[in-house]
Design an enzyme around this catalytic site. Sequence first.
Site, PDB file in Angstrom:
ATOM      1  N   HIS A  80       5.775  24.937  14.452  1.00 15.99           N
ATOM      2  CA  HIS A  80       6.239  23.565  14.215  1.00 15.99           C
ATOM      3  C   HIS A  80       6.687  22.902  15.519  1.00 15.99           C
ATOM      4  CE1 HIS A  80       6.150  22.967   9.873  1.00 15.99           C
ATOM      5  NE2 HIS A  80       6.733  24.134   9.652  1.00 15.99           N
ATOM      6  N   GLN A 129      10.724  18.951  11.502  1.00 13.80           N
ATOM      7  CA  GLN A 129      10.480  18.646  10.091  1.00 13.80           C
ATOM      8  C   GLN A 129      11.484  17.632   9.544  1.00 13.80           C
ATOM      9  OE1 GLN A 129      10.161  23.056   8.969  1.00 13.80           O
ATOM     10  NE2 GLN A 129       8.782  22.108   7.498  1.00 13.80           N
ATOM     11  N   HIS A 168       5.522  31.014  12.163  1.00 10.33           N
ATOM     12  CA  HIS A 168       5.357  29.764  11.399  1.00 10.33           C
ATOM     13  C   HIS A 168       6.310  28.689  11.942  1.00 10.33           C
ATOM     14  CE1 HIS A 168       4.798  27.494   7.456  1.00 10.33           C
ATOM     15  NE2 HIS A 168       5.856  26.904   7.986  1.00 10.33           N
ATOM     16  N   GLU A 169       7.585  29.059  12.107  1.00 10.34           N
ATOM     17  CA  GLU A 169       8.571  28.061  12.553  1.00 10.34           C
ATOM     18  C   GLU A 169       8.298  27.606  13.984  1.00 10.34           C
ATOM     19  OE1 GLU A 169      10.209  26.576  10.469  1.00 10.34           O
ATOM     20  OE2 GLU A 169       9.941  28.058   8.898  1.00 10.34           O
ATOM     21  N   GLY A 187      12.759  28.800   5.878  1.00  8.77           N
ATOM     22  CA  GLY A 187      12.862  28.437   7.287  1.00  8.77           C
ATOM     23  C   GLY A 187      12.684  26.947   7.430  1.00  8.77           C
ATOM     24  N   CYS A 212       5.010  25.760   3.050  1.00  9.92           N
ATOM     25  CA  CYS A 212       5.770  25.002   4.049  1.00  9.92           C
ATOM     26  C   CYS A 212       6.426  23.817   3.351  1.00  9.92           C
ATOM     27  CB  CYS A 212       4.810  24.506   5.134  1.00  9.92           C
ATOM     28  SG  CYS A 212       5.616  23.546   6.434  1.00  9.92           S
ATOM     29  N   LEU A 213       7.661  23.539   3.698  1.00 11.29           N
ATOM     30  CA  LEU A 213       8.370  22.407   3.089  1.00 11.29           C
ATOM     31  C   LEU A 213       7.699  21.084   3.439  1.00 11.29           C
ATOM     32  CD1 LEU A 213      12.044  23.597   3.683  1.00 11.29           C
ATOM     33  CD2 LEU A 213      10.755  23.674   1.543  1.00 11.29           C
TER      34      LEU A 213
HETATM   35 NI    NI Z   1       6.755  25.021   7.745  1.00 13.97          NI
END
Ligand code: NI
Length: 180
Positions: free
Chosen positions: A146, A52, A142-143, A47, A100-101
Amino acid sequence: MAVRQVLRMGHPLLLQRALPVVEFNTAALDILIQDMFDTMAELNGAGLAAPQIAEGFRVVIFSIDNNPRYPDAERVPSTILINPEIEILSSEEQLGWEGCLSVPGMRGQVPRHQHIRYRGFDAAGNLFEREVSGIHARVVQHECDHLDGVLYPQRIRDMSEFGFTDVLTEQGRVKKVAKA
Ligand code: NI
């Protein structure tokens, strides 16, 4: 079409509240979404949220394929979700490992609502809604976090359940966990 740089934890843009998308069917929105998919694919993510990649709009994407490397992983359909809203359907929470990226190389156990309904717009501006649970509910929460400037480490209640992926894996504490 471009793989974009993903901001890492510590960057102030990851802590800001993103703005709603007001215009659909625009070249700018299409490019943003394509860049997000290119970036997520390049980094093998599950995701990605627009902030991000330093785009402060309420746009998230996610997808968990039937990946032969993760045969146990539940499938989550490839989705573009814009201006999302989440409705919690049960107070039941479940702990699960997340990555997480924007927090590369780490994993933590995060409590999430087990059962939610979410609604939002697709890229063409059509409203849709889904009722989901488990991994699908987790990745959406989670997304969407952000978009409100929240990274998963801020949700961890027990910091002894936070660590480096390679160490946690070697210790048998986590199996492969999708990064989002
Ligand atoms: Ni993330």
